[in-house]
Write a protein that holds these residues in place. Sequence first.
Motif, PDB file in Angstrom:
ATOM      1  N   SER A  80     -12.475 -25.329  18.565  1.00 15.51           N
ATOM      2  CA  SER A  80     -13.034 -24.922  17.277  1.00 15.51           C
ATOM      3  C   SER A  80     -12.433 -23.596  16.806  1.00 15.51           C
ATOM      4  O   SER A  80     -11.794 -22.869  17.574  1.00 15.51           O
TER       5      SER A  80
ATOM      6  N   ASP B 196     -19.494 -26.644  11.951  1.00 15.57           N
ATOM      7  CA  ASP B 196     -20.503 -25.764  12.537  1.00 15.57           C
ATOM      8  C   ASP B 196     -21.806 -26.510  12.809  1.00 15.57           C
ATOM      9  O   ASP B 196     -22.799 -25.906  13.217  1.00 15.57           O
TER      10      ASP B 196
ATOM     11  N   ARG C 188     -22.815 -21.304  16.530  1.00 12.55           N
ATOM     12  CA  ARG C 188     -22.872 -22.763  16.584  1.00 12.55           C
ATOM     13  C   ARG C 188     -23.663 -23.156  17.823  1.00 12.55           C
ATOM     14  O   ARG C 188     -23.427 -22.634  18.916  1.00 12.55           O
TER      15      ARG C 188
ATOM     16  N   THR D  65     -20.265 -19.688  20.207  1.00  9.82           N
ATOM     17  CA  THR D  65     -21.034 -20.906  20.477  1.00  9.82           C
ATOM     18  C   THR D  65     -22.047 -20.629  21.570  1.00  9.82           C
ATOM     19  O   THR D  65     -21.736 -19.971  22.564  1.00  9.82           O
TER      20      THR D  65
ATOM     21  N   LYS E 246     -14.533 -30.942  15.478  1.00 15.38           N
ATOM     22  CA  LYS E 246     -14.196 -29.685  16.138  1.00 15.38           C
ATOM     23  C   LYS E 246     -14.225 -28.476  15.195  1.00 15.38           C
ATOM     24  O   LYS E 246     -14.478 -27.354  15.620  1.00 15.38           O
ATOM     25  N   ASP E 247     -13.976 -28.696  13.904  1.00 14.69           N
ATOM     26  CA  ASP E 247     -13.985 -27.585  12.956  1.00 14.69           C
ATOM     27  C   ASP E 247     -15.335 -27.407  12.273  1.00 14.69           C
ATOM     28  O   ASP E 247     -15.494 -26.528  11.421  1.00 14.69           O
TER      29      ASP E 247
END
Length: 223
Positions: A47, A23, A137, A97, A20-21
């Motif tokens: 994120s 890229d 992302r 994102t 989740k963290d």
Amino acid sequence: GVVGTHRRMREIFDLVEMIKDSDSTVLLQGESGTGKGLFAHALHCLSPREGHPFVKVSCAALPESLLESELFGHEKGAFTGAIKERKGRFELADKGTIFLDEIGDLSPAVQVKLLRVLQEQQFERLGGTETLQVDVRVIAATHRDLPALMREGLFREDLYYRLNVIPIHIPPLRERRTDIPLLVEFLLERFAGKAKGKGLSVSPRAMSVLMDYRWPGNVRENR
């Protein structure tokens, strides 16, 4: 909005927690209706980019000429009808994102431009000369067999490996039938909340029918 306790779903939840963290680009694979869009949105919300835009693009919904403009934007006069400058989805998703749904439907020409964005996070608007830099992302999704498309010469191998950094395969509902009662309960609670009425329930016979059904539309079918 993602519901499931089946072993394969728990494995996906654990993986989402791990990445989740990050890229890194994520490729969500699975049949239509399995919830790929829900997982993409969940990844964004979990994120550090959560406070920035989540931009969705359906790569199958637009013809090649319009999709290129939709993704990268265009300058005034770039084509007939381009009466003013327009930002593309990559610009709009800066710091956030971008979710590229149905990535397997991209034309070869757009695949080339997308590859550059993934490699360098740079592009030019249609009809423009200025190189734009973004911090985005990328999460992509498809129900198609991308390796098979590569063998047919319809999907670039280098693009595939750029997209397939973190692959996640979401199982169809028929392969995780133990989640059906949980999904039914979740939806009944939602319907009761919308109707502001008393709680609803499903009879054992009705539940048996639901458990035996093949669910060709997967989770989308019961929403």
